[in-house]
Scaffold this motif. Sequence first.
Motif, mmCIF file in Angstrom:
data_model
loop_
_atom_site.group_PDB
_atom_site.id
_atom_site.type_symbol
_atom_site.label_atom_id
_atom_site.label_comp_id
_atom_site.label_asym_id
_atom_site.label_seq_id
_atom_site.Cartn_x
_atom_site.Cartn_y
_atom_site.Cartn_z
ATOM 1 N N ARG A 58 0.808 -1.215 0.000
ATOM 2 C CA ARG A 58 0.000 0.000 0.000
ATOM 3 C C ARG A 58 0.844 1.270 0.000
ATOM 4 O O ARG A 58 0.544 2.222 -0.718
ATOM 5 C CB ARG A 58 -0.896 -0.027 1.248
ATOM 6 N N GLN A 59 1.908 1.291 0.828
ATOM 7 C CA GLN A 59 2.638 2.549 0.983
ATOM 8 C C GLN A 59 4.134 2.388 1.201
ATOM 9 O O GLN A 59 4.813 3.356 1.538
ATOM 10 C CB GLN A 59 2.039 3.331 2.166
ATOM 11 N N GLY A 60 4.657 1.181 1.024
ATOM 12 C CA GLY A 60 6.093 0.975 1.210
ATOM 13 C C GLY A 60 6.914 1.563 0.077
ATOM 14 O O GLY A 60 6.442 1.712 -1.042
ATOM 15 N N ARG A 61 8.154 1.923 0.373
ATOM 16 C CA ARG A 61 9.124 2.352 -0.647
ATOM 17 C C ARG A 61 10.172 1.257 -0.739
ATOM 18 O O ARG A 61 10.651 0.757 0.284
ATOM 19 C CB ARG A 61 9.795 3.670 -0.257
ATOM 20 N N MET A 62 10.564 0.888 -1.953
ATOM 21 C CA MET A 62 11.496 -0.219 -2.112
ATOM 22 C C MET A 62 12.682 0.199 -2.977
ATOM 23 O O MET A 62 12.500 0.768 -4.058
ATOM 24 C CB MET A 62 10.793 -1.427 -2.723
ATOM 25 N N ILE A 63 13.896 -0.060 -2.468
ATOM 26 C CA ILE A 63 15.123 0.179 -3.220
ATOM 27 C C ILE A 63 15.916 -1.114 -3.228
ATOM 28 O O ILE A 63 16.375 -1.570 -2.173
ATOM 29 C CB ILE A 63 15.971 1.302 -2.599
ATOM 30 N N ASP A 64 16.068 -1.728 -4.395
ATOM 31 C CA ASP A 64 16.813 -2.980 -4.515
ATOM 32 C C ASP A 64 16.323 -4.002 -3.482
ATOM 33 O O ASP A 64 17.109 -4.615 -2.766
ATOM 34 C CB ASP A 64 18.318 -2.723 -4.354
ATOM 35 N N GLN A 65 15.010 -4.167 -3.385
ATOM 36 C CA GLN A 65 14.349 -5.113 -2.480
ATOM 37 C C GLN A 65 14.470 -4.750 -0.995
ATOM 38 O O GLN A 65 14.040 -5.509 -0.141
ATOM 39 C CB GLN A 65 14.873 -6.549 -2.697
ATOM 40 N N ARG A 66 15.073 -3.607 -0.678
ATOM 41 C CA ARG A 66 15.066 -3.134 0.716
ATOM 42 C C ARG A 66 13.823 -2.275 0.914
ATOM 43 O O ARG A 66 13.585 -1.338 0.165
ATOM 44 C CB ARG A 66 16.325 -2.341 1.048
ATOM 45 N N VAL A 67 13.042 -2.607 1.913
ATOM 46 C CA VAL A 67 11.753 -1.951 2.149
ATOM 47 C C VAL A 67 11.910 -0.855 3.187
ATOM 48 O O VAL A 67 12.482 -1.079 4.264
ATOM 49 C CB VAL A 67 10.702 -2.972 2.626
ATOM 50 N N PHE A 68 11.383 0.323 2.871
ATOM 51 C CA PHE A 68 11.316 1.443 3.804
ATOM 52 C C PHE A 68 9.831 1.743 4.024
ATOM 53 O O PHE A 68 9.115 2.097 3.087
ATOM 54 C CB PHE A 68 12.026 2.672 3.236
ATOM 55 N N LEU A 69 9.380 1.578 5.257
ATOM 56 C CA LEU A 69 7.945 1.662 5.545
ATOM 57 C C LEU A 69 7.683 2.561 6.741
ATOM 58 O O LEU A 69 8.345 2.439 7.775
ATOM 59 C CB LEU A 69 7.392 0.255 5.817
ATOM 60 N N VAL A 70 6.721 3.470 6.587
ATOM 61 C CA VAL A 70 6.247 4.329 7.680
ATOM 62 C C VAL A 70 4.736 4.170 7.756
ATOM 63 O O VAL A 70 4.052 4.282 6.734
ATOM 64 C CB VAL A 70 6.609 5.806 7.442
#
Length: 624
Positions: free
Chosen positions: A294-306
């Motif tokens: 729904r709202q995660g950010r992904m860089i090279d399969q690394r997930v950044f979620l708030v």
Amino acid sequence: MSVWQQLYETYNQHLDEVGKPESRWEGKTFTLLPISHTTQTAHITVNITPSGEFHSAEVIEKGNGNTLIPSTEDSSSRAGSVVAPYPLHDKLPYVAGDYEAFGGVYKKDNAHLVYIDNLKKWSESSYGFDRLKSIYSYLQKGRLIEDLVDEKVLFAETDGTLKWTWKEKEEKPLIYSVVTGGLEGAFIRFHVHSSEQLNQDPWRDPEFYQSFIDYYAEQAGESTLCFVTGQQKVGSTKHANKIRNAGDKAKLISANDSSGFTFRGRFDKSSEAASISYEVSQKAHNALKWLIQRQGRMIDQRVFLVWGSQATEMPSAVDSTFSLAALFDDVEEKEVFDTNQGGARAFSDALIGYKRKLPRQTVNILILDAATTGRLAILYYRSFDQEHYFSRLEAWHTEHPWEYTYFDSEKKRRVFIGAPALNDIATMAYGPRANEKLIKATVERLIPCVVDGRGVPDDIRRSLTQRASNPIGMENWEWEKTLQIACGMINKKEGMNMALNQDMTDRDYLFGRLLALADYLERRALGNEKRATNAIRYMNAFSQNPARTWMTIQSALQPYQAKLGTKLTYINRLIDEVGAQIDPSDFTNKPLSGKYLLGFYSQRHDLYQKREETQTSKEESVEA
């Protein structure tokens, strides 16, 4: 409070979202999964009549096969030759009773017998219902592949083996464009075709969801202490995968290494180290999957979620001021993107207004990544009081802001005041062609700068300064973006105003102003020529040996000064004024700090802004 408790509570706060399809990118749908369910990519839909007869079948087009299916602990974790059928929809060897008759070979036990026995128990239980019984009634006849061959969905050779051989001028069957590998990997989903329930697909039907949830809960094992809730509940030893995407095999919780001394030496069993109940594990993992999609950010399969535990959508710590402003529906676009200090104030007011609409809750920041295909790790987790998180976010975007130029989704040039996205900072620090592992690691290092108020790491600022000082070899857009971000990150430390400070006597700042004046003067003389000016060509040398390089740049300006004469009087006077402000003892070859970029950018911005204002006033007078 642990991340698992936060995810568990997030799920309970959003029970009304369970099973409702949503979409985010490229039309891909997702949902908050019910417990005891997972998703699979189906390749064939088989339609069955209410009386338990075959009706029709079709191959599902690529990209449309995402299907919500009931799942047990064993089936969701099956691998290799382990026989662990899904309760209803499954691969061909499980659901087809005539799989062996068409040349199929089971590696271990007969998977279909286990599958059909499990389906019988569910359909004949108190939780079974008519449509489920219709599917069971058909599948127990054991003629699925035969019907699919007659329907020309699957193909068989004359010897009865399930295979298609290409013949000249013959078109490749659609099934081979959606199934990778052999047809034994084809996943089948079932639908009861009736005029009363045309749109009641089992993978979208709450009746199917609840039926299996209640049935499976009745098969529950022993209770154990749940370390998340502190209550005695049915335990779980096999936890969910597919956390980041449908093909993700990595797990966050796993204890299957009984011979590798993962927990031995301190505990006899893995459950003695920690135990999480089945309900909590299902809800927490499903909430995490939903939030990432729904709202995660992904860089090279690394997930950044708030996310927030009640109102999940939160301004993200990794986004730019430009992106965050899209959340604020009640703020006029011209205020947020205005190219002056009022833009930062408008953003601050908008952020405060947005916060007031939210319930009081905890804000969570989570970073996930996998070192191997089977193990997923929590690299960073912090929970904040909402007031604290918003105050940190406001400080990052409004204290010492800078001007940035971006292009929106319609490729329209937009200028705003604030802070750039963390991914852009990392990319411009090391270049667009940098390794993605370096980029995602840099973004992770920058997050504490936003949420904890820390300074931007010195090595990142140095890298930005060095790249901004080397415009030759970069495309103009890349250098301009690098220069803007470098100035913004240097300004985070220096705390200066973006507007030109004519009273600043700092040596580095003044040298930067001189370089901007030289660049502007030569650019005026060159007119429509697109080549780089001497100031830009010598920028790197100037940052290392300013006094010596300035003599070279100044001598190169003389032909242009002679060419334009009195048209450059104002610029020549500015060069003399700025040069006179430098203390003679500071006019040395001591390398310049990043502060010279602030002087360069502010002086150049001031010159071009005045030129635009003059041009506009001339045009207005002509029209009058």
